[in-house]
Write a protein that holds these residues in place. Structure first.
Motif, PDB file in Angstrom:
ATOM      1  N   ALA A  91       0.847  -1.187   0.000  1.00 54.09           N
ATOM      2  CA  ALA A  91       0.000   0.000   0.000  1.00 54.09           C
ATOM      3  C   ALA A  91       0.879   1.232   0.000  1.00 54.09           C
ATOM      4  O   ALA A  91       1.907   1.300   0.612  1.00 54.09           O
ATOM      5  CB  ALA A  91      -0.897  -0.003   1.242  1.00 54.09           C
ATOM      6  N   GLY A  92       0.426   2.210  -0.715  1.00 46.15           N
ATOM      7  CA  GLY A  92       1.173   3.460  -0.737  1.00 46.15           C
ATOM      8  C   GLY A  92       2.160   3.591  -1.871  1.00 46.15           C
ATOM      9  O   GLY A  92       2.702   4.667  -2.086  1.00 46.15           O
ATOM     10  N   THR A  93       2.430   2.494  -2.607  1.00 44.63           N
ATOM     11  CA  THR A  93       3.389   2.599  -3.699  1.00 44.63           C
ATOM     12  C   THR A  93       2.886   3.506  -4.798  1.00 44.63           C
ATOM     13  O   THR A  93       3.675   4.133  -5.501  1.00 44.63           O
ATOM     14  CB  THR A  93       3.695   1.204  -4.274  1.00 44.63           C
ATOM     15  OG1 THR A  93       2.460   0.595  -4.681  1.00 44.63           O
ATOM     16  CG2 THR A  93       4.389   0.325  -3.263  1.00 44.63           C
ATOM     17  N   ALA A  94       1.589   3.607  -4.964  1.00 42.47           N
ATOM     18  CA  ALA A  94       1.030   4.475  -6.002  1.00 42.47           C
ATOM     19  C   ALA A  94       1.279   5.943  -5.684  1.00 42.47           C
ATOM     20  O   ALA A  94       1.213   6.790  -6.567  1.00 42.47           O
ATOM     21  CB  ALA A  94      -0.465   4.208  -6.158  1.00 42.47           C
ATOM     22  N   ARG A  95       1.557   6.277  -4.399  1.00 45.31           N
ATOM     23  CA  ARG A  95       1.750   7.665  -3.999  1.00 45.31           C
ATOM     24  C   ARG A  95       3.220   8.088  -4.055  1.00 45.31           C
ATOM     25  O   ARG A  95       3.555   9.198  -3.683  1.00 45.31           O
ATOM     26  CB  ARG A  95       1.214   7.877  -2.581  1.00 45.31           C
ATOM     27  CG  ARG A  95      -0.286   7.622  -2.440  1.00 45.31           C
ATOM     28  CD  ARG A  95      -0.802   8.116  -1.100  1.00 45.31           C
ATOM     29  NE  ARG A  95      -0.181   7.417   0.009  1.00 45.31           N
ATOM     30  CZ  ARG A  95      -0.665   6.306   0.545  1.00 45.31           C
ATOM     31  NH1 ARG A  95      -1.766   5.739   0.033  1.00 45.31           N
ATOM     32  NH2 ARG A  95      -0.075   5.733   1.563  1.00 45.31           N
ATOM     33  N   LEU A  96       4.097   7.211  -4.502  1.00 41.91           N
ATOM     34  CA  LEU A  96       5.507   7.536  -4.557  1.00 41.91           C
ATOM     35  C   LEU A  96       5.781   8.599  -5.613  1.00 41.91           C
ATOM     36  O   LEU A  96       5.137   8.642  -6.657  1.00 41.91           O
ATOM     37  CB  LEU A  96       6.332   6.281  -4.881  1.00 41.91           C
ATOM     38  CG  LEU A  96       6.326   5.147  -3.848  1.00 41.91           C
ATOM     39  CD1 LEU A  96       7.126   3.976  -4.369  1.00 41.91           C
ATOM     40  CD2 LEU A  96       6.879   5.617  -2.508  1.00 41.91           C
ATOM     41  N   SER A  97       6.768   9.454  -5.318  1.00 45.74           N
ATOM     42  CA  SER A  97       7.207  10.434  -6.315  1.00 45.74           C
ATOM     43  C   SER A  97       7.928   9.710  -7.443  1.00 45.74           C
ATOM     44  O   SER A  97       8.315   8.550  -7.316  1.00 45.74           O
ATOM     45  CB  SER A  97       8.149  11.443  -5.665  1.00 45.74           C
ATOM     46  OG  SER A  97       9.355  10.806  -5.278  1.00 45.74           O
ATOM     47  N   GLU A  98       8.111  10.409  -8.560  1.00 43.91           N
ATOM     48  CA  GLU A  98       8.808   9.810  -9.705  1.00 43.91           C
ATOM     49  C   GLU A  98      10.232   9.406  -9.324  1.00 43.91           C
ATOM     50  O   GLU A  98      10.712   8.338  -9.718  1.00 43.91           O
ATOM     51  CB  GLU A  98       8.834  10.810 -10.871  1.00 43.91           C
ATOM     52  CG  GLU A  98       9.430  10.246 -12.153  1.00 43.91           C
ATOM     53  CD  GLU A  98       8.613   9.122 -12.742  1.00 43.91           C
ATOM     54  OE1 GLU A  98       9.196   8.251 -13.407  1.00 43.91           O
ATOM     55  OE2 GLU A  98       7.381   9.086 -12.513  1.00 43.91           O
ATOM     56  N   GLU A  99      10.900  10.252  -8.540  1.00 44.13           N
ATOM     57  CA  GLU A  99      12.266   9.950  -8.115  1.00 44.13           C
ATOM     58  C   GLU A  99      12.315   8.700  -7.244  1.00 44.13           C
ATOM     59  O   GLU A  99      13.161   7.821  -7.430  1.00 44.13           O
ATOM     60  CB  GLU A  99      12.840  11.146  -7.343  1.00 44.13           C
ATOM     61  CG  GLU A  99      14.279  10.936  -6.889  1.00 44.13           C
ATOM     62  CD  GLU A  99      14.812  12.120  -6.096  1.00 44.13           C
ATOM     63  OE1 GLU A  99      15.914  12.009  -5.535  1.00 44.13           O
ATOM     64  OE2 GLU A  99      14.121  13.169  -6.045  1.00 44.13           O
ATOM     65  N   GLU A 100      11.364   8.608  -6.288  1.00 45.50           N
ATOM     66  CA  GLU A 100      11.325   7.438  -5.408  1.00 45.50           C
ATOM     67  C   GLU A 100      10.931   6.187  -6.195  1.00 45.50           C
ATOM     68  O   GLU A 100      11.440   5.088  -5.923  1.00 45.50           O
ATOM     69  CB  GLU A 100      10.346   7.678  -4.260  1.00 45.50           C
ATOM     70  CG  GLU A 100      10.214   6.499  -3.292  1.00 45.50           C
ATOM     71  CD  GLU A 100      11.524   6.125  -2.621  1.00 45.50           C
ATOM     72  OE1 GLU A 100      11.665   4.952  -2.224  1.00 45.50           O
ATOM     73  OE2 GLU A 100      12.421   6.995  -2.496  1.00 45.50           O
ATOM     74  N   ALA A 101      10.043   6.333  -7.155  1.00 41.26           N
ATOM     75  CA  ALA A 101       9.640   5.196  -7.984  1.00 41.26           C
ATOM     76  C   ALA A 101      10.829   4.647  -8.776  1.00 41.26           C
ATOM     77  O   ALA A 101      11.006   3.437  -8.900  1.00 41.26           O
ATOM     78  CB  ALA A 101       8.514   5.595  -8.927  1.00 41.26           C
ATOM     79  N   GLN A 102      11.652   5.564  -9.306  1.00 39.53           N
ATOM     80  CA  GLN A 102      12.845   5.138 -10.032  1.00 39.53           C
ATOM     81  C   GLN A 102      13.827   4.432  -9.102  1.00 39.53           C
ATOM     82  O   GLN A 102      14.471   3.447  -9.486  1.00 39.53           O
ATOM     83  CB  GLN A 102      13.521   6.348 -10.686  1.00 39.53           C
ATOM     84  CG  GLN A 102      12.768   6.930 -11.864  1.00 39.53           C
ATOM     85  CD  GLN A 102      12.683   5.967 -13.038  1.00 39.53           C
ATOM     86  OE1 GLN A 102      13.529   5.098 -13.222  1.00 39.53           O
ATOM     87  NE2 GLN A 102      11.625   6.111 -13.834  1.00 39.53           N
ATOM     88  N   ARG A 103      13.925   4.929  -7.868  1.00 37.58           N
ATOM     89  CA  ARG A 103      14.792   4.295  -6.890  1.00 37.58           C
ATOM     90  C   ARG A 103      14.289   2.881  -6.559  1.00 37.58           C
ATOM     91  O   ARG A 103      15.069   1.931  -6.458  1.00 37.58           O
ATOM     92  CB  ARG A 103      14.867   5.149  -5.618  1.00 37.58           C
ATOM     93  CG  ARG A 103      15.892   4.632  -4.596  1.00 37.58           C
ATOM     94  CD  ARG A 103      15.940   5.515  -3.355  1.00 37.58           C
ATOM     95  NE  ARG A 103      16.373   6.879  -3.688  1.00 37.58           N
ATOM     96  CZ  ARG A 103      15.606   7.950  -3.593  1.00 37.58           C
ATOM     97  NH1 ARG A 103      14.356   7.841  -3.143  1.00 37.58           N
ATOM     98  NH2 ARG A 103      16.059   9.133  -3.913  1.00 37.58           N
ATOM     99  N   GLN A 104      12.976   2.748  -6.418  1.00 36.26           N
ATOM    100  CA  GLN A 104      12.401   1.433  -6.144  1.00 36.26           C
ATOM    101  C   GLN A 104      12.584   0.486  -7.337  1.00 36.26           C
ATOM    102  O   GLN A 104      12.791  -0.714  -7.157  1.00 36.26           O
ATOM    103  CB  GLN A 104      10.914   1.574  -5.803  1.00 36.26           C
ATOM    104  CG  GLN A 104      10.648   2.068  -4.400  1.00 36.26           C
ATOM    105  CD  GLN A 104      11.163   1.124  -3.332  1.00 36.26           C
ATOM    106  OE1 GLN A 104      11.062  -0.096  -3.447  1.00 36.26           O
ATOM    107  NE2 GLN A 104      11.734   1.689  -2.269  1.00 36.26           N
ATOM    108  N   LEU A 105      12.498   1.029  -8.540  1.00 36.51           N
ATOM    109  CA  LEU A 105      12.738   0.196  -9.724  1.00 36.51           C
ATOM    110  C   LEU A 105      14.153  -0.359  -9.696  1.00 36.51           C
ATOM    111  O   LEU A 105      14.361  -1.557  -9.933  1.00 36.51           O
ATOM    112  CB  LEU A 105      12.516   1.014 -11.002  1.00 36.51           C
ATOM    113  CG  LEU A 105      12.940   0.338 -12.314  1.00 36.51           C
ATOM    114  CD1 LEU A 105      12.173  -0.951 -12.539  1.00 36.51           C
ATOM    115  CD2 LEU A 105      12.753   1.285 -13.491  1.00 36.51           C
ATOM    116  N   ARG A 106      15.125   0.483  -9.400  1.00 37.68           N
ATOM    117  CA  ARG A 106      16.515   0.016  -9.336  1.00 37.68           C
ATOM    118  C   ARG A 106      16.679  -1.047  -8.260  1.00 37.68           C
ATOM    119  O   ARG A 106      17.340  -2.063  -8.469  1.00 37.68           O
ATOM    120  CB  ARG A 106      17.451   1.196  -9.074  1.00 37.68           C
ATOM    121  CG  ARG A 106      17.609   2.143 -10.266  1.00 37.68           C
ATOM    122  CD  ARG A 106      18.773   3.098 -10.051  1.00 37.68           C
ATOM    123  NE  ARG A 106      18.526   4.022  -8.949  1.00 37.68           N
ATOM    124  CZ  ARG A 106      17.927   5.208  -9.084  1.00 37.68           C
ATOM    125  NH1 ARG A 106      17.501   5.600 -10.281  1.00 37.68           N
ATOM    126  NH2 ARG A 106      17.757   5.998  -8.043  1.00 37.68           N
TER     127      ARG A 106
END
Length: 458
Positions: A8-23
């Motif tokens: 829960a909450g992953t949809a609210r991540l910023s673009e920068e944080e989303a890229q960090r999570q992708l890595r």
């Protein structure tokens, strides 16, 4: 903390944080699959070099090899079982939690192999224990692949690079192959001739260290946005495995058959090669180990490259080109191997894995994209692992039997060609979701045609 674990909450991540999570997701998936495949390939390599001698010493060498490869094949039979079990929980509980369990299951089973007594100590019970542990290994691997691919692919923030992103968990195969061969080579070099006596057990002991590293990494990633969206929209299936079998049976079968050109030849080139090279051609074990190491290094680059190429020219087209190349390379491979010249043998083994990378790079996205999100772990895992029963597991057995009957490597090359033809047909019948939006559910009315993003291919 609970929100992170559940996704829960992953949809609210910023673009920068989303890229960090992708890595993080890509790294976690790649390292995790590397560890799992290290365990699996370690068993494969030692089967041809050790198990026939230590656990079936009273059998004829060829019969002993067949018996050892029967235990080896048990791991492949178990993989669809793991796919069914962990596919269910991956679609019900989440990708992350399921991947932690598969890593522990695989790693502990591999560690336990180091303690199995030989035939000289407990007779046939040694082979029985190996069979049980190999089955547990197979169950773990059966659940591992689907989750690793989805963990990376479902974090991709753009549709245009999904093939490249999803190819990184596939990178774990050559990385695991490299580490397993390196471990066997190192222990055989530094054990002072005691490889059969005790040194073959050392790489199995070391696997527990890798498991600890992989566990730490996987505990520090978030659930994927796609699964978080399914949770938020209350679209979790009660019985995802049964549902995907009911709704997408053709996709499951095509996913299994499309792997024939990839999996059967791969285990001939990386497992059966030790039996063929040492027993038939009389070349050194170390030469074969070094050649497989070099081939694995080449795949470090070719797998992500061909994953990227599938983003550019389409998953289906890239896959069919690769399958056609696989059908040809078997004949070239055995022609070069049968020269018995070390340079040609080395080159043959390295060359053999280039067409493999051409299909293996795009394969993860090609298969996973075929299934709708809420049943994707179950469908992709089951389709992928069913190939273990019809391709990977039987391949060394079939290769051994073909050579025993025909006394020619070209009979094995013809078998590889047959596998390639089957995969070509299956790939032609599969849909191509390259660059399409996979966040929508394919079987919902709004996902078809209206937006043009998630339309199911004809």
């Amino acid at each position: 903390m609970a929100a992170d674990l559940s996704g829960a909450g992953t949809a609210r991540l910023s673009e920068e944080e989303a890229q960090r999570q992708l890595r993080r997701a890509v790294v976690a998936s790649t390292i995790g699959t590397t560890i799992e495949w290290y365990d699996f390939f370690l068993y494969s390599i030692v089967t041809g070099l050790v198990f026939a001698k230590l656990y079936f010493p009273q059998s004829d060498p060829l019969v002993g090899t067949l018996q050892a490869f029967l235990i080896y094949a048990v791991g492949f039979v178990a993989r669809p079982v793991g796919a069914a079990i962990f596919g269910h929980y991956g679609d019900r509980v989440g990708r992350k939690a399921t991947l932690i369990v598969t890593l522990l299951l695989m790693g502990l089973a591999t560690f336990a192999v180091a303690f199995v007594p030989t035939y000289a100590t407990i007779g046939i019970w040694g082979a029985v224990l190996l069979t049980v542990l190999r089955f547990i290994q197979g169950v773990g691997v059966g659940g591992e692949w689907g989750g690793s691919v989805l963990m990376s692919m479902e974090w991709a923030r753009t549709n245009k690079h999904r093939g490249f992103v999803a190819s990184w968990p596939q990178f774990g195969v050559p990385a695991g192959l490299f580490l397993a061969n390196l471990a066997v080579l190192a222990t055989s070099e530094f054990s002072g001739g005691h490889f059969l006596a005790w040194a073959w057990r050392v790489p199995f002991f070391l696997s527990i260290v890798l498991v600890a590293i992989g566990l730490y990494i996987r505990l520090n990633i978030l659930e994927t946005p796609v699964f978080a969206k399914l949770l938020a929209e209350r679209k979790i299936e009660k019985t995802p495995m049964l549902e995907v079998i009911r709704r997408q049976p053709k996709d499951i079968l095509l996913s299994a058959f499309v792997r024939m050109a990839e999996q059967a030849p791969f285990y001939i080139f990386t497992a059966f090669v030790f039996t063929y090279g040492v027993t038939t051609l009389g070349v050194s074990r170390d030469l074969l180990l070094m050649a497989v190491l070099a081939a694995a290094v080449v795949e470090f680059f070719t797998i992500p490259f061909f994953g990227h190429m599938s983003d550019l020219i389409g998953r289906k087209r890239m896959y069919m080109i690769g399958a056609a190349c696989v059908g040809v390379v078997g004949f070239v491979y055995f022609t070069m191997m049968d020269t018995r010249h070390p340079v040609w043998i080395f080159a043959a083994i390295v060359l053999s894995l280039v067409p493999h990378a051409m299909v293996y790079g795009p394969q993860a996205a090609f298969i996973a994209e075929s299934f709708t999100g809420r049943m994707r772990y179950s469908g992709a895992s089951l389709g992928y692992q069913l190939a273990s029963v019809i391709a990977g597991g039987p391949a060394p057995l079939i290769a051994t039997a073909l050579y025993a009957y025909y006394r020619s490597g070209y009979a094995i090359a013809a078998y590889i060609l047959l596998c390639a033809v089957i995969s070509l047909f299956a790939a032609w019948r599969m849909g191509d979701y390259t660059n399409k939006d996979i966040s929508q559910e394919y079987d919902e009315a709004h996902a078809f045609g209206e937006s043009g993003h998630a339309s199911r291919p004809a």
